[in-house]
Design an enzyme around this catalytic site. Sequence first.
Site, mmCIF file in Angstrom:
data_model
loop_
_atom_site.group_PDB
_atom_site.id
_atom_site.type_symbol
_atom_site.label_atom_id
_atom_site.label_comp_id
_atom_site.label_asym_id
_atom_site.label_seq_id
_atom_site.Cartn_x
_atom_site.Cartn_y
_atom_site.Cartn_z
ATOM 1 N N SER A 107 -3.745 -3.808 -4.226
ATOM 2 C CA SER A 107 -2.614 -2.920 -3.969
ATOM 3 C C SER A 107 -2.634 -2.428 -2.518
ATOM 4 C CB SER A 107 -2.700 -1.742 -4.922
ATOM 5 O OG SER A 107 -1.610 -0.906 -4.697
ATOM 6 N N GLY A 108 -1.504 -2.551 -1.844
ATOM 7 C CA GLY A 108 -1.388 -2.081 -0.471
ATOM 8 C C GLY A 108 -1.798 -3.119 0.552
ATOM 9 N N THR A 112 4.046 -7.543 -1.131
ATOM 10 C CA THR A 112 5.498 -7.392 -1.235
ATOM 11 C C THR A 112 6.139 -7.608 0.132
ATOM 12 O OG1 THR A 112 5.037 -5.795 -2.936
ATOM 13 C CG2 THR A 112 7.286 -5.872 -2.162
ATOM 14 N N ASN A 157 -0.764 3.005 -2.194
ATOM 15 C CA ASN A 157 0.433 2.454 -1.564
ATOM 16 C C ASN A 157 1.638 3.306 -1.942
ATOM 17 O OD1 ASN A 157 2.453 0.837 -0.581
ATOM 18 N ND2 ASN A 157 1.928 -0.968 -1.783
ATOM 19 N N SER A 160 4.167 0.934 -4.255
ATOM 20 C CA SER A 160 3.339 -0.042 -4.964
ATOM 21 C C SER A 160 4.127 -0.700 -6.095
ATOM 22 C CB SER A 160 2.120 0.690 -5.517
ATOM 23 O OG SER A 160 1.314 -0.209 -6.206
ATOM 24 N N SER A 161 4.111 -2.043 -6.132
ATOM 25 C CA SER A 161 4.787 -2.753 -7.232
ATOM 26 C C SER A 161 3.921 -2.582 -8.469
ATOM 27 C CB SER A 161 4.899 -4.241 -6.931
ATOM 28 O OG SER A 161 5.380 -4.444 -5.646
ATOM 29 N N GLY A 384 -3.817 -8.582 -7.258
ATOM 30 C CA GLY A 384 -5.094 -9.264 -7.043
ATOM 31 C C GLY A 384 -6.158 -8.668 -7.950
ATOM 32 N N GLU A 386 -8.841 -6.444 -9.501
ATOM 33 C CA GLU A 386 -8.996 -4.982 -9.383
ATOM 34 C C GLU A 386 -10.362 -4.562 -9.905
ATOM 35 O OE1 GLU A 386 -5.700 -2.826 -11.052
ATOM 36 O OE2 GLU A 386 -4.403 -3.408 -9.381
HETATM 37 N N1 LIG Z 1 3.081 -7.363 7.797
HETATM 38 C C1 LIG Z 1 3.161 -6.047 7.810
HETATM 39 N N2 LIG Z 1 3.517 -5.420 8.937
HETATM 40 C C2 LIG Z 1 3.598 -4.074 8.966
HETATM 41 N N3 LIG Z 1 3.318 -3.266 7.904
HETATM 42 C C3 LIG Z 1 2.961 -3.851 6.754
HETATM 43 C C4 LIG Z 1 2.863 -5.270 6.629
HETATM 44 N N4 LIG Z 1 2.477 -5.551 5.385
HETATM 45 C C5 LIG Z 1 2.363 -4.377 4.745
HETATM 46 N N5 LIG Z 1 2.651 -3.345 5.553
HETATM 47 C C6 LIG Z 1 2.610 -1.897 5.231
HETATM 48 O O1 LIG Z 1 1.788 -1.720 4.108
HETATM 49 C C7 LIG Z 1 2.499 -1.141 3.020
HETATM 50 C C8 LIG Z 1 2.031 -1.746 1.721
HETATM 51 O O2 LIG Z 1 2.424 -3.099 1.663
HETATM 52 P P1 LIG Z 1 2.976 -3.774 0.319
HETATM 53 O O3 LIG Z 1 3.841 -2.839 -0.418
HETATM 54 O O4 LIG Z 1 3.524 -5.078 0.689
HETATM 55 O O5 LIG Z 1 1.610 -3.936 -0.469
HETATM 56 P P2 LIG Z 1 1.373 -4.695 -1.817
HETATM 57 O O6 LIG Z 1 0.225 -5.604 -1.623
HETATM 58 O O7 LIG Z 1 2.647 -5.289 -2.291
HETATM 59 O O8 LIG Z 1 0.931 -3.516 -2.746
HETATM 60 P P3 LIG Z 1 1.161 -3.316 -4.300
HETATM 61 O O9 LIG Z 1 0.322 -4.313 -5.018
HETATM 62 O O10 LIG Z 1 0.717 -1.942 -4.509
HETATM 63 O O11 LIG Z 1 2.630 -3.494 -4.516
HETATM 64 C C9 LIG Z 1 3.956 -1.394 3.332
HETATM 65 O O12 LIG Z 1 4.781 -0.416 2.788
HETATM 66 C C10 LIG Z 1 3.987 -1.383 4.830
HETATM 67 O O13 LIG Z 1 4.088 -0.074 5.308
#
Ligand SMILES: Nc1ncnc2c1ncn2[C@@H]1O[C@H](COP(=O)(O)OP(=O)(O)OP(=O)(O)O)[C@@H](O)[C@H]1O
Length: 858
Positions: A107-108, A112, A157, A160-161, A384, A386
């Site tokens: 997560s984070g 996404t 996050n 977070s999805s 991923g 956990e």
């Molecule tokens: N390539 C990037 N460039 C800039 N900021 C990023 C990038 N990737 C992620 N972030 C920052 O990190 C935050 C978390 O990313 P994201 O929501 O894609 O995580 P995730 O892996 O999908 O988490 P979850 O599993 O909780 O959904 C985003 O809101 C953004 O602020």
Amino acid sequence: MEGALTARDKVGVQDFVLLDAYTSESAFVDNLRKRFNENLIYTYIGTLLVSVNPYQELGIYTVSQMELYQGVNFFELPPHVYAIADNAYRMMCSELNNHFILISGESGAGKTEASKKILQYFAVTCPMTQSLQIARDRLLLSNPVLEAFGNARTLRNDNSSRFGKYMDIQFDFQGIPVGGHIISYLIEKSRVVYQNQGERNFHIFYQLLAGGEEERLALLGLERDPQLYKYLSQGHCAKESSINDKNDWKTVSNAFSVIDFTEADLENLFGIIASVLHLGNICFEEDDQGCATIPDTHEIKWIAKLLGVHPAVLLEALTHRKIEAKTEEVICPLTLELSVYARDAMAKAVYGRTFTWLVNKINSSLVNKDFTRKTVIGLLDIYGFEVFDKNGFEQFCINYCNEKLQQLLIERTLKAEQAEYEMEGIEWEPIKYFNNKIICDLVEERHKGIISILDEECIRPGPATDLSFLEKLEEKVGTHAHFETRKLAGPTGRKRIGWMEFRLLHYAGEVTYCTKGFLEKNNDLLYRHLKEVLCKSKNVILRECFLLAELENRRRPPTVGTQFKNSLSSLLEILISKEPSYIRCIKPNDRKEPSKFDDFLIRHQIKYLGLMEHLRVRRAGFAYRRKYEHFLQRYKSLCPDTWPHWHGPPAEGVERLINYIGYKPEEYKLGKTKIFIRFPRTLFATEDALEFCKHQLVARIQATYKSCLGRKEYVKKRQAAIKLEAHWRGALARKAIQRRKWAVRIIRKFIKGFINRNKPLCPDNEEFIVFVRKNYILNLRYHLPKTVLDKSWLRPPGILENMQQKVVTSEIFRGRKDGYTESLNQPFANSRINEGDINPKVLQLISHEKIQVSPPAI
Ligand SMILES: Nc1ncnc2c1ncn2[C@@H]1O[C@H](COP(=O)(O)OP(=O)(O)OP(=O)(O)O)[C@@H](O)[C@H]1O
């Protein structure tokens, strides 16, 4: 950004396969850190992309960046998520097959964001027609809607999805995106009723309260303040400065209109959302018999109104339970605790099924029936591995999912490696790797695996508890090499296992799960009484979600674990039929801070993402491979035979090149279309040689450039001179033509006059004219020479007018310089004009030179 195929970036290696110490986790982390510190967040392991969340805007997702990666060979530019997207797209277009991009990480970590970047890349770079723009917009706008209902703020996050997502982007035969399809996995329903400290419920609740119109809120019986709702305030962060719910509401409202939601749909949908909030605010009390009652029915009335059910029936269903006896149904009152359970179960079921309805609704708006022949690129954004301090049923499901995906990844990578070696005619060296099928079986095997044991325990008559489930596990899988409990482990010296816990030795490491809540979560029981109420709801969405057929079906619905297992197996079927690409996302720190690289946290993720294992498999054969033409293109300057151009077959060119450089036989192998280099050091030596050679190359290029410039200058000057000369000559020529015209006119005039004047003197008039015509005029017509024109006696008319005609005549006729009239009259008085009378110089010029003039009209 560098534009050439390079093995090393500005810092570190841009492909971990090129690490000399490829088995060392420290070397891996070092390389990742070096690059991260230079804002190089992407690194490859072969064709797998490792991405580290930068937590800041790096300016690497502009349209010009997208154009840079468009249609470019995968390894020719530094690693990027666009390279992965473009590679999948180009392969899909050229081979007309289906692909998927698996994005995983904790997560984070940026999953996404990565999937959004890929969607944007396709939206910008794919060809598009006017009529299909709406399909593209729907694809893009389905995201904010899904995020509103499926994402929430967590400690890790802000967005977070809370569900796994697989999205197919469909393309027509021209590569135009024409539609899509989404499948969701295991939405975290428990969040609807409970959030940890610092966490929030799903975004949509807060967005509706913050941005919803006054009339809408009034119709839903809602207040603006989220603190007033129990389901929204348990985490104590309902209002979060980093999240702008009001703005997000606008985005979502706009998206709803694009993806075909009618006002009636929205009314029903928000009716459900509001009723969940009202449900949370229902307070139960205990009566004298220990049964639950609801003293204040305010919330019940609102829920009944919004869901179109009878309030009394709803109230009864929340406080009583129907039990089926042999012949009749018995209604028993619920205790306070069970009523709370029933209320929360209803909220979770309503929200969970509405989410599924929403996904289906979006799918029906994304479907495009006009295109039968479609190819797809699937984006799988999934949780991923956990590993927390306390791991429960959710972590168990998520980690099982990761075991399955890892199995797929390793098998496909190994297969791809093997296929490549075979295709290239290279001797295949079997790779030793850990096959995690044994763990997958432990979890999923029918009648024997953990999920089956859990299901058995859930349906078993009699008092089944989480502890009895643990005992069953010990009994049935206790001897499995990847399973441990406190009782079984003995004094191993490893981290202690609690009484209620079991430990699985996953491919990525060991995880200890607490069985507390396993049975309840797996059952996910909604009392029949409540189901009946929901099936009879007048809310159209709810009626679609709770079908009467479900009530009539006396068979027990599949448990959550089994449902998850089945959906996972369908997902794998989808994935197996497609060509894979992988993105592994890593979170650099827990504080969402840019430029902070937490070694410990990263090592943990490297381990649980299985990156070292993947690298080992990828490196087992050869560290580097490239098509002959690409290899030659890069290194041709190292060998005089191949520089600057090699016109023969590329394979032969490469062979000459490596012989010249001095590769040893054990360092490389030549395949049918590619060169395979075994050790990174060989490649680096070649790179160093290239670097050294670059100075000379630059000097040479500079010299060539300079001489090119000199030549350009010279050519420019020469062209200017030629132009000038042409201009000058043109002017001269025009002058000359003018003069010729004058000359013709003068001579014609003269001859006319001459004939007229001499006619009476001539005895035989006819003869005279014939003579003149034959010997003089005809010659004059066709051979009036340029030099004659230059003669001073043929002056422009203005000058000539002042001249004596006799002078002119004398110039033409020999020896007649002494006056015109007499001399002319005398000799012609009795004789003809002889040829000898004409000035021989003039005669010669007239007859031999070849400049032609238009014939004088006499
Ligand atoms: N390539 C990037 N460039 C800039 N900021 C990023 C990038 N990737 C992620 N972030 C920052 O990190 C935050 C978390 O990313 P994201 O929501 O894609 O995580 P995730 O892996 O999908 O988490 P979850 O599993 O909780 O959904 C985003 O809101 C953004 O602020």
